[in-house]
Design an enzyme around this catalytic site. Structure first.
Site, PDB file in Angstrom:
ATOM      1  N   ILE A 191       0.710  -1.380  -0.122  1.00  0.00           N
ATOM      2  CA  ILE A 191      -0.106   0.140  -0.108  1.00  0.00           C
ATOM      3  C   ILE A 191       0.735   1.445   0.096  1.00  0.00           C
ATOM      4  O   ILE A 191       0.764   2.048  -0.874  1.00  0.00           O
ATOM      5  CB  ILE A 191      -1.056   0.020   1.182  1.00  0.00           C
ATOM      6  CG1 ILE A 191      -2.112  -1.114   1.103  1.00  0.00           C
ATOM      7  CG2 ILE A 191      -1.740   1.349   1.237  1.00  0.00           C
ATOM      8  CD1 ILE A 191      -2.672  -1.441   2.612  1.00  0.00           C
TER       9      ILE A 191
ATOM     10  N   ASP B 130      14.728   0.942  10.297  1.00  0.00           N
ATOM     11  CA  ASP B 130      13.441   0.498  11.243  1.00  0.00           C
ATOM     12  C   ASP B 130      12.907   1.497  12.100  1.00  0.00           C
ATOM     13  O   ASP B 130      13.464   2.539  12.284  1.00  0.00           O
ATOM     14  CB  ASP B 130      14.184  -0.420  12.410  1.00  0.00           C
ATOM     15  CG  ASP B 130      13.113  -1.508  12.755  1.00  0.00           C
ATOM     16  OD1 ASP B 130      11.959  -0.934  13.430  1.00  0.00           O
ATOM     17  OD2 ASP B 130      13.204  -2.605  12.676  1.00  0.00           O
TER      18      ASP B 130
ATOM     19  N   ALA C  68       4.217   1.419   7.714  1.00  0.00           N
ATOM     20  CA  ALA C  68       5.009   0.317   8.273  1.00  0.00           C
ATOM     21  C   ALA C  68       4.332  -0.387   9.095  1.00  0.00           C
ATOM     22  O   ALA C  68       3.652   0.415  10.221  1.00  0.00           O
ATOM     23  CB  ALA C  68       6.370   0.901   8.538  1.00  0.00           C
TER      24      ALA C  68
ATOM     25  N   TYR D 176      -2.563  -8.999  16.514  1.00  0.00           N
ATOM     26  CA  TYR D 176      -2.487  -8.165  15.375  1.00  0.00           C
ATOM     27  C   TYR D 176      -3.823  -7.166  15.550  1.00  0.00           C
ATOM     28  O   TYR D 176      -3.593  -5.812  15.508  1.00  0.00           O
ATOM     29  CB  TYR D 176      -2.488  -8.714  13.947  1.00  0.00           C
ATOM     30  CG  TYR D 176      -2.694  -7.561  12.763  1.00  0.00           C
ATOM     31  CD1 TYR D 176      -1.745  -6.845  12.325  1.00  0.00           C
ATOM     32  CD2 TYR D 176      -3.997  -7.521  12.046  1.00  0.00           C
ATOM     33  CE1 TYR D 176      -1.739  -5.962  11.505  1.00  0.00           C
ATOM     34  CE2 TYR D 176      -4.026  -6.838  11.097  1.00  0.00           C
ATOM     35  CZ  TYR D 176      -2.991  -6.055  10.731  1.00  0.00           C
ATOM     36  OH  TYR D 176      -2.997  -4.967   9.643  1.00  0.00           O
TER      37      TYR D 176
ATOM     38  N   ARG E  62      -7.756 -21.001  10.324  1.00  0.00           N
ATOM     39  CA  ARG E  62      -6.216 -20.854  10.888  1.00  0.00           C
ATOM     40  C   ARG E  62      -6.982 -19.767  12.258  1.00  0.00           C
ATOM     41  O   ARG E  62      -8.206 -19.440  12.193  1.00  0.00           O
ATOM     42  CB  ARG E  62      -5.874 -19.833  10.232  1.00  0.00           C
ATOM     43  CG  ARG E  62      -4.864 -20.509   8.874  1.00  0.00           C
ATOM     44  CD  ARG E  62      -4.270 -19.683   8.216  1.00  0.00           C
ATOM     45  NE  ARG E  62      -4.862 -18.676   7.747  1.00  0.00           N
ATOM     46  CZ  ARG E  62      -4.422 -17.772   6.972  1.00  0.00           C
ATOM     47  NH1 ARG E  62      -3.387 -17.861   6.286  1.00  0.00           N
ATOM     48  NH2 ARG E  62      -5.243 -16.745   6.409  1.00  0.00           N
TER      49      ARG E  62
END
Ligand SMILES: NC(=O)c1ccc[n+]([C@@H]2O[C@H](COP(=O)([O-])OP(=O)(O)OC[C@H]3O[C@@H](n4cnc5c(N)ncnc54)[C@H](O)[C@@H]3O)[C@@H](O)[C@H]2O)c1
Length: 305
Positions: A12, A51, A73, A140, A265
């Site tokens: 994206i 990072d 990110a 997440y 899952r």
């Protein structure tokens, strides 16, 4: 304007950086290339392999002086968050706080970042609206929900203008296999290789798929509203099952591939469809690319790989 796109070597973020450059903005891409690709970074962008947790970010922001930050990110994989919650938290929260602090430090005017449909968990009151409070079923989803809280408090406490987009399942060219909308890129790759498809669950699970150009459009549009703040679904408000996707893929490719069904899952949600009224009402965003059009463009992209 001077704009920093973290994750600008990713799916994206790279499309967003391309569009910003097309519009004449000066773009700095920060990405550690953990899932992103150097070749996706627009050659007119300044690129820093770094990072988002790196303390040097303050010096970078001091020099570049971004006016707007798009923080794309992230650790984006639900299964990876279940296997390694510490890493997920480190990138998605500690990394976020580092970027927020650096943004505050240089007086960024607008800070925009994606959240996710995963914050709603397995709520069955579809379509899901921004006012509903969900219980994420994955780490997440939990770090994304917590990230939204950080944005809210940075805005209230420090006056940093923040916008948070709950993207539904994004798909399109350059998408990797691991992230949320990943099923479309995975099927594309398998079809190109003439391999069988594997579905986790019975295939009747649904997602609200949105084409990447529409997501970019929402981000660009938001820049026209410097006072915009809060949380917005960015979605199509339509549900498509994985079995329906497979039917469309077969029609597109003319392939009669074999499909294997395996156990669902851990952490995956069953159905998802996001109400898109708020984004339409507040800043006039509407997705316009329909699924067949988007799938065709994505299929052609992967065919050329
Ligand atoms: N793709 C979707 O369907 C979807 C849905 C909802 C939200 N999102 C969110 O949109 C954003 C972009 O996702 P994407 O699908 O483009 O994924 P992606 O993996 O293609 O992009 C993420 C980028 O971030 C970079 N990155 C990861 N960790 C980093 C770190 N510690 N420091 C610097 N860079 C780092 C990666 O190298 C990659 O280029 C993410 O925040 C994701 O959670 C995506």
């Amino acid at each position: 304007m001077r704009i920093c796109v973290t994750g600008g070597a990713g799916f994206i973020g790279s499309h967003l950086a391309d569009r910003l450059i097309e519009l004449g903005h000066t773009v700095l891409v920060i990405d550690n290339l953990s899932t992103g690709m150097r070749e996706f970074v627009n050659e007119k962008a300044e690129f820093l392999e770094m990072d988002v947790r790196d303390e040097q970010l303050f010096t970078v922001f001091d020099t570049f002086k971004p006016e707007i930050v798009f923080h794309e990110a992230a650790q984006t994989m639900v299964p990876a968050s279940m296997e390694n919650p510490k890493y997920d938290c480190d990138v998605n929260l500690i990394g976020l706080i580092n970027i927020l602090d650096a943004s505050r430090h240089v007086g960024v005017q607008q800070f925009l970042m994606p959240s996710s449909a995963a914050v709603y968990g397995d709520l069955d009151a579809l379509p899901l609206s921004e006012t509903m409070s969900g219980t994420p079923s994955s780490f997440y989803g939990l770090t994304k929900l917590t990230a939204e809280g950080y944005l809210r408090i940075y805005e209230h406490a420090f006056g940093l203008k923040t916008v948070c987009f709950r993207y539904s399942n994004v798909y399109g060219p350059r998408q990797g296999d691991g992230g949320e909308g990943g099923v479309i890129s995975i099927f594309n790759r398998l079809l190109q290789e003439g391999k069988d498809l594997t579905v986790y669950g019975d295939g009747e699970q649904t997602r609200d798929f949105i084409y990447v150009d529409d997501v970019v459009k929402a981000n660009i549009l938001a820049m026209e509203y410097p006072e915009l703040t809060g949380i917005f679904n960015v979605s199509t408000n339509t549900e498509t099952s994985v079995n329906d996707l497979i039917r469309r893929f077969k029609a597109l490719s003319g392939s009669e591939c074999t499909v294997h069904y395996e156990s669902p899952r851990v952490g995956d949600i069953r159905h998802s469809r996001l109400n898109n009224e708020k984004a339409k009402d507040v800043f006039g965003f509407e997705a316009t690319i329909d699924l067949d059009e988007g799938l065709e463009a994505t299929y052609q992209y992967f065919k050329g790989q």
